[in-house]
Structure formats: C-alpha cells, structure tokens
Motif scaffolding. Structure first.
Motif, short mmCIF file in Angstrom:
data_model
loop_
_atom_site.label_atom_id
_atom_site.label_comp_id
_atom_site.label_asym_id
_atom_site.label_seq_id
_atom_site.Cartn_x
_atom_site.Cartn_y
_atom_site.Cartn_z
N LEU A 181 0.83 -1.20 0.00
CA LEU A 181 0.00 0.00 0.00
C LEU A 181 0.87 1.26 0.00
O LEU A 181 0.55 2.25 -0.68
N ALA A 182 1.96 1.22 0.76
CA ALA A 182 2.87 2.37 0.77
C ALA A 182 3.48 2.58 -0.61
O ALA A 182 3.60 3.72 -1.09
N GLY A 183 3.88 1.50 -1.27
CA GLY A 183 4.42 1.62 -2.63
C GLY A 183 3.40 2.16 -3.61
O GLY A 183 3.72 3.00 -4.47
N LEU A 184 2.16 1.69 -3.51
CA LEU A 184 1.10 2.20 -4.39
C LEU A 184 0.84 3.68 -4.13
O LEU A 184 0.53 4.43 -5.06
N ALA A 185 0.97 4.09 -2.88
CA ALA A 185 0.77 5.51 -2.55
C ALA A 185 1.84 6.37 -3.22
O ALA A 185 1.55 7.49 -3.67
N VAL A 186 3.08 5.88 -3.29
CA VAL A 186 4.13 6.63 -3.98
C VAL A 186 3.81 6.74 -5.47
O VAL A 186 3.98 7.81 -6.09
N ALA A 187 3.34 5.64 -6.06
CA ALA A 187 2.94 5.69 -7.47
C ALA A 187 1.80 6.68 -7.67
O ALA A 187 1.78 7.44 -8.65
N TRP A 188 0.84 6.66 -6.76
CA TRP A 188 -0.27 7.62 -6.82
C TRP A 188 0.26 9.05 -6.76
O TRP A 188 -0.18 9.93 -7.52
N ALA A 189 1.22 9.28 -5.88
CA ALA A 189 1.81 10.62 -5.77
C ALA A 189 2.49 11.02 -7.08
O ALA A 189 2.36 12.17 -7.53
N ALA A 190 3.21 10.10 -7.70
CA ALA A 190 3.88 10.40 -8.96
C ALA A 190 2.87 10.71 -10.06
O ALA A 190 3.14 11.56 -10.93
N PHE A 191 1.74 10.03 -10.06
CA PHE A 191 0.71 10.29 -11.06
C PHE A 191 -0.07 11.57 -10.77
O PHE A 191 -0.84 12.03 -11.61
N SER A 192 0.10 12.13 -9.58
CA SER A 192 -0.52 13.42 -9.25
C SER A 192 0.43 14.56 -9.58
O SER A 192 0.07 15.51 -10.28
N ASP A 193 1.64 14.49 -9.07
CA ASP A 193 2.68 15.49 -9.35
C ASP A 193 4.01 14.87 -8.98
O ASP A 193 4.14 14.31 -7.89
N VAL A 194 4.99 14.97 -9.85
CA VAL A 194 6.28 14.33 -9.59
C VAL A 194 6.91 14.89 -8.32
O VAL A 194 7.65 14.18 -7.62
N TYR A 195 6.60 16.14 -7.98
CA TYR A 195 7.11 16.70 -6.72
C TYR A 195 6.65 15.86 -5.53
O TYR A 195 7.41 15.65 -4.58
N TYR A 196 5.42 15.41 -5.58
CA TYR A 196 4.87 14.64 -4.46
C TYR A 196 5.55 13.28 -4.33
O TYR A 196 5.70 12.76 -3.21
N ALA A 197 5.95 12.70 -5.46
CA ALA A 197 6.71 11.45 -5.38
C ALA A 197 8.07 11.69 -4.71
O ALA A 197 8.52 10.89 -3.88
N VAL A 198 8.72 12.80 -5.06
CA VAL A 198 9.99 13.15 -4.42
C VAL A 198 9.78 13.39 -2.93
O VAL A 198 10.59 12.95 -2.09
N TYR A 199 8.70 14.06 -2.57
CA TYR A 199 8.42 14.31 -1.15
C TYR A 199 8.21 13.00 -0.40
O TYR A 199 8.66 12.85 0.74
N CYS A 200 7.54 12.05 -1.04
CA CYS A 200 7.34 10.74 -0.39
C CYS A 200 8.68 10.05 -0.13
O CYS A 200 8.88 9.45 0.93
N LEU A 201 9.60 10.15 -1.08
CA LEU A 201 10.92 9.55 -0.88
C LEU A 201 11.67 10.23 0.25
O LEU A 201 12.34 9.57 1.06
N LEU A 202 11.58 11.54 0.33
CA LEU A 202 12.21 12.27 1.43
C LEU A 202 11.61 11.86 2.77
O LEU A 202 12.34 11.65 3.76
N ILE A 203 10.29 11.77 2.82
CA ILE A 203 9.61 11.39 4.07
C ILE A 203 10.02 9.98 4.47
O ILE A 203 10.31 9.71 5.65
N ALA A 204 10.05 9.05 3.50
CA ALA A 204 10.43 7.67 3.81
C ALA A 204 11.87 7.60 4.31
O ALA A 204 12.17 6.87 5.27
N THR A 205 12.76 8.37 3.69
CA THR A 205 14.16 8.38 4.12
C THR A 205 14.28 8.88 5.56
O THR A 205 14.99 8.29 6.39
N ALA A 206 13.59 9.98 5.85
CA ALA A 206 13.64 10.53 7.21
C ALA A 206 13.02 9.57 8.22
O ALA A 206 13.53 9.40 9.34
N TYR A 207 11.92 8.91 7.83
CA TYR A 207 11.24 7.99 8.74
C TYR A 207 12.14 6.81 9.10
O TYR A 207 12.29 6.46 10.28
N PHE A 208 12.75 6.20 8.07
CA PHE A 208 13.58 5.03 8.35
C PHE A 208 14.89 5.42 9.03
O PHE A 208 15.43 4.65 9.83
N ALA A 209 15.38 6.62 8.75
CA ALA A 209 16.57 7.09 9.46
C ALA A 209 16.27 7.23 10.95
O ALA A 209 17.11 6.89 11.80
#
Length: 647
Positions: A181-209
């Motif tokens: 579901l998290a992966g699908l949400a990133v795809a959904w973000a990319a299909f909305s605006d590529v900025y949002y896909a980048v934001y999801c990657l940043l959030i995931a990086t910060a969360y796992f860090a």
C-alpha cells in the motif's frame, strides 16, 4: 458505522461547494484560474489524455496534437496529472471538458481532506470532529487554495497523507500488504505530481533514518585546545562580510594568491558552515544504531518497491526512451539564480484568499497571479494559536517526529537563501545543498515544500484539539465547535475569483472543418517550464480542446532542446516566425526565401487554418505571414482573425 463515515464525506462535500462558490453555479462556464495560463494546460491534460486513450486508441503518454511537425511527443516529463486525467476519463464524454475539470478539481480537494482525516485519526487521539477539522485545515489551507488558481496538480495532495499513513502502518507491522500500500501511494503521488513522489521519498528516508539511528548528546568534555582556531575563522569571515556590506568589494591574499570577493553569497555560506560546525562541537552529537535489518523488513521493502514500480512502468519506460535517445531534460541548477523560496514572513501572513484580506491588502491573485500562486505560504493563524497554546500550557506534547517534519519542510520551503521581507539575506538553507542531490533536485521549486508544512500543521492541530478535549472533557464538543467556527471563517476563500471558460467563436469554425488539417497560431512558438522559443501561450492548447486539430507549436513542462532545433532546421519558415514572434528581425534574404517556400510549407505541413492574435503579434510577423501565405479572412472577433489557407 456507515452513517458517521458518510457524514464525514458529506461534510467535506459541503465545504468544497461553499469554499469554491460561485463556481458550483457556473461549473460548465468558468474556471478558478486563467485558461490563458497554467489552468489551460491542466484542462488540456485531461482532454488530450481522453483523446489519445479513447479516440485514437493509443498510449495517452504520447501525443501528436502539439509540436506536430516532428515525431509524437513523449509526455513522461510533462506535468501530466495522470491521476486527475484518469478521474476525468469516464466523465468527459458525458459532462464535457470544463464541467469535468471542475468536478475533478472538487473531488481532489475532498480526497485530500478525507485522507488527512484518516491520518489524524491514526496518529492522534482526536475525535471524529477534531480529525474532520484537521482535514479541513489542510485541504483548504491558503497554500492549496492559492495553487488552485493554476497548479492543479499540487491541489491533488491526497497521496501525501495517504503515504504517511501507509508508511506508519508498514513500519510498525512489517507486513507485505502494508508495504504494498505504501508503494502504491508513492505511485499515486507520482501520477498526481512528480514533486509529491519526491516528497514521499524524502519522508520515507527521514522515517527510516529515525528508526535506524538515535542521536544523543555526549557528556561534557574538556574544551578542545584547537577550537579557538575555529572561533578565529568565524570572526575573520564575519569581519569580511561587514567589510563587504560597508564597501563595494574585498581583496585578500590566500597563501600569496590574490582573491577578489565582491558578492555576499560565498562569504555568508562559509560563515554559516563554520557556525554549524561550531554548534556541533558545542552540542557533541553521538549517533547510535538502534535497529537491525531483518528478512521480514527486507521482504516488505522489496514488495513496496514492486508495488510502486508496477503502476509506474509505462512512465519509467518512456523516461528510459528519453534517456537512451538523448532527449531527457535535466535543468541546470545554478548557485545564485535557481528558483527562490518563500519569504520568512509569508508563514504568518493573513490568509490572502479571504475576502477581508483582499479588501484590506488588495487582491494578490489579480495583481501578481504567478507570485501569488507560487509563493503563498500563509499558515492558519487559528491552527498555530491552538497548537501554541496547548503546548505552552503543557496540555499537548506532540511527538518529536511531527515537530521535525513541520520545521524541516518549512526550512526547505525557504529555498536556497533566506529571504525576509523581500530582502535576500544570503544565508543558505538546507535546500542550497539538497537541490544538487539526484532525484531530490527534480523538485526544483522549493516553495512547494510549503504543502508539507501545511500538512504537518494540520496533524499537530488535530492532536492539539484532542489534547484540549482531554483537558476539558465536559466541554470537548463546545471547544471543537468554537474553534471550528473560527477556522472556517479564517480559511473560507469565497467568493472565489472566476475566469470565463468561453472559447472565441472563430474556433467553432475550425471545429466544424472535417479535414484533418493543422492550425498555425501567430505569434508562434514553443515553450516549456524553463525557456521559450518564439512566443506561445497556453490558451492555444486550451482552445484545442474545442477544435481538436493538431498544433504546430506547443507547451510542455520539459521539451528537449534538440527537438526545437530540429524543427527550426527542417522548417526555416518556422524559424523565421519564431524570431519575429520574439520581436526580432529578418534579413532580406530570409524574407525573400519565406515568400518563395511559403505555399510549399502550407502543403507540406498540411496547414488549413491560421489564427493571428493582433494584440500580441508584431507587425513584422503579420506582414511576413501575408507575404508567405495566400490567406483568406474568414472571421474576426476584434482581437483575433481567422484565415483559411489556399490549399
């Protein structure tokens, strides 16, 4: 349980209709943004997606409706808003272009509110009404309402709270389903605006860090004897900056080499870096590993990546084609002149969308539409006050992660250099370095990080409301009602400024032509989000949603430069028109050649109609068009004239 959930949805539907009034009364004839600007492109996105998918029965990720003198256009680097296009796909044949666009826009705001509601319910102890108010605070925040005048891809912000919700669930459960579901949400973000896909990657990086490491402060140690060298360097650089402020430049020698310093960018950057290093020596951070990698975690991460890559595979394939063909556009990131961030004081501006603010300070949307849309960052004063009071009185202790999320995104939104009251302080922010990181740098406009700040504030607001309710349980509903009333009053942007969606009547004549011919607009050009060759306006593509004929020029978010060069090289008359559209001049030989090859170009390019906008076309361009083509005037609407070519 269905009745309360239905109430949440209907409540957001009601707010969507009220907050966009009078749009619901003009849903088929008006838009919240100028169709001659970015709004026209987003309307065109939905139309061309439907045209390619249902009419041409081809991949909607390519088109020949624009830039039609060369091969089909690859749309994978265009801000295509595929998610909104999919929502529009079944509606457009029934409702029409404009009505469908407005319905999809309203749906996007409602989805944003709903997923914020679900996130707040998950991460706080908020009641349904408190979480409902938090969803309202984000979906109709000044940041998103301002973007609804042009950047409609950013209005579709639902994937952000959806991804955070799925990420938290996946991080806690390690289950493949939650990871998918998290992966699908990133795809959904990319299909909305590529900025949002980048934001999801940043959030995931910060969360796992945050899950993997823990930062602690080391015990007090004896002062390092060489720290005084660092302090001396700080004083020297600070003195240099003061000298630059008082004079016009500085000349120093470093190991016998003369160095000339005339600007403040580099010295202030060096001073900031030295101060950060000094702060680290004072704080003495110690990084500790707190989490071990397990097979279950690896499996969940792999499934999440597959779930993301699967839906995005057509886009990834198109991007791969661009890379292999040398057509992938990578904008250069310049140290001083890359896009600026929001003004520091903009965070506490009154809601610029409110009727009172428009009356008191003027209509920013009308005065400077691009700056208003891109640089609005006002946060809800009501939400800030509730969070501030609850924390100040000790009733609310939010998790450190949400505070870091809010502050971190706000720092990124400030851009590469801090701007205060319109003045560049030259103080670098985190974005001054992050903008050079691959993938992250694709989100090249830092002002849009304000969307994340607004989301973080909405979550904190929901948690603060819940804390107030627990502190005064007998008055919980009354507190929510009073604060909700203030919030609705503060955020309400009605009545909205509307723009006519009417298309000039002469385009109905083109639409009635059964021939598969092309349309040439003058002024002529090719434009993308970074540069322009000639002079092209997005309203040409908006008008195309009616006449449906291919255009010679076009606008996309990213256009490979070789494509433009090829067009100018293969069709010299097109190069001439671009030059004249920019206000340039031609040599006598170029004018003579255009006259000789004009009719041949009409036949070769299959041009059936020429539209001249006399309000923007330079006289030399109009004269050249009449010299080159045999034009017969068909219609005139005062500003534009429609001409048929002799074919």
């Amino acid at each position: 349980l269905w009745a309360p959930r239905l109430g949440v949805v209907l409540g957001y539907v009601t707010v969507a209709l009220l907050f966009t009034w009078p749009l619901p009364a003009h849903v088929g004839t008006a838009l919240t943004g100028d169709p001659g600007g970015d709004t026209g492109v987003y309307v065109w996105n939905q139309w061309v997606f439907q045209h390619e998918a249902l009419v041409n029965r081809q991949s909607p990720l390519t088109t020949e409706r624009i830039l039609s003198l060369t091969q089909r256009v690859n749309l994978t680097q265009h801000n295509y808003t595929a998610f909104l296009d999919l929502l529009a796909l079944p509606l457009m044949p029934v409702l029409g272009v404009v009505t469908t666009f407005n319905v999809v826009y309203l749906t996007a705001t409602i989805l944003t509110a709903l997923f914020t509601y679900l996130l707040v319910r998950r991460v706080t102890e908020a009641s349904p009404i408190e979480a409902w108010l938090a969803g309202l605070a984000f979906a109709w925040s000044p940041v998103l309402v301002a973007r609804s005048t042009g950047h409609f891809s950013l209005v579709a912000a639902a994937p952000l709270p959806a991804f955070i919700l799925c990420l938290i669930n996946a991080g806690r459960s390690r289950r493949p389903f939650d990871a998918a579901l998290a992966g699908l949400a990133v795809a959904w973000a990319a299909f909305s605006d590529v900025y949002y896909a980048v934001y999801c990657l940043l959030i995931a990086t910060a969360y796992f860090a945050a899950q993997v490491v823990e930062v602690q402060r080391e015990p007090q140690r004896a002062r390092q004897p060489w720290v005084w060298v660092l302090d001396l360097l700080i004083l020297c650089v600070a003195g240099l900056i003061i000298g630059l402020l008082l004079g016009r430049g500085g000349h120093v020698e470093v190991f016998g080499l003369p160095v000339s310093i005339r600007g403040l960018y580099t010295p202030v950057f060096v001073l900031t870096a030295l101060l950060l290093v000094r702060a680290l020596f004072w704080w003495r951070p110690r990084v500790l590993a707190t989490w071990s990698w397990s097979p279950a975690t690896a499996r969940a991460a792999f499934i999440g990546l597959l779930a993301c890559a699967g839906p995005l595979s057509p886009v990834l394939y198109g991007i791969g084609e661009n890379i292999v063909g040398g057509h992938y556009v990578i904008p250069a990131t310049l140290w001083r002149s890359s896009p600026r961030g929001v003004d520091l004081l903009a965070w506490v501006d009154p809601n610029p969308n409110h009727v009172v603010a428009r009356w008191a300070f003027g209509d920013q949307q009308a005065a400077a539409p691009t700056a208003y849309m891109e640089h609005t960052a006002a946060l809800s004063i009501v939400a800030l006050a509730v969070v501030g009071v609850a924390m100040w009185r000790g009733w609310y202790r939010p998790k450190a992660g949400w505070i870091a999320f809010a502050i971190g995104s706000a720092l990124l939104a400030l851009g590469p250099f801090l701007i205060v009251a319109g003045m560049n302080t030259y103080v670098p922010g985190p974005w001054s370095l992050l903008r050079y990181v691959p993938i992250i740098g694709a989100a090249r406009t830092p002002t849009r990080f304000a969307v994340l700040t607004a989301l973080a504030l909405a979550v904190l607001f929901g948690g603060a409301l819940a804390a107030l309710g627990r502190r005064f349980p007998e008055r919980r509903r009354a507190i929510a009602a009073v604060i909700g009333a203030f919030l609705v009053f503060e955020l309400c942007p009605a009545p909205r400024t509307l723009y006519s969606a009417e298309i000039p009547s002469l385009y109905h004549i083109i639409a009635a032509d059964p021939r598969a011919v092309r349309v040439l607009h003058l002024p002529f050009g090719v434009r993308d989000g970074l540069s322009s060759a000639g002079n092209f306006t997005a309203e040409y593509q908006y008008f195309q949603t009616l006449h449906r004929k291919p255009l010679i020029g076009g606008y996309l978010s990213r256009i490979p430069r070789p494509r433009i060069d090829r067009m100018r090289r293969e069709f010299p008359i097109v190069d001439n028109f671009m030059t004249l559209s920019e206000g340039g001049t031609l040599t006598a030989e170029q004018i003579s050649r255009a006259h000789r090859v004009g009719q041949d170009f009409v036949e070769r390019a299959n041009i059936g109609w020429v539209v001249i906008d006399y309000a923007t076309a330079p006289p030399a361009l109009v004269k050249a068009a009449f010299h080159a083509f045999d034009l017969d005037e068909v219609a005139h609407d005062g500003r534009r004239a429609l001409y048929a070519t002799a074919r």
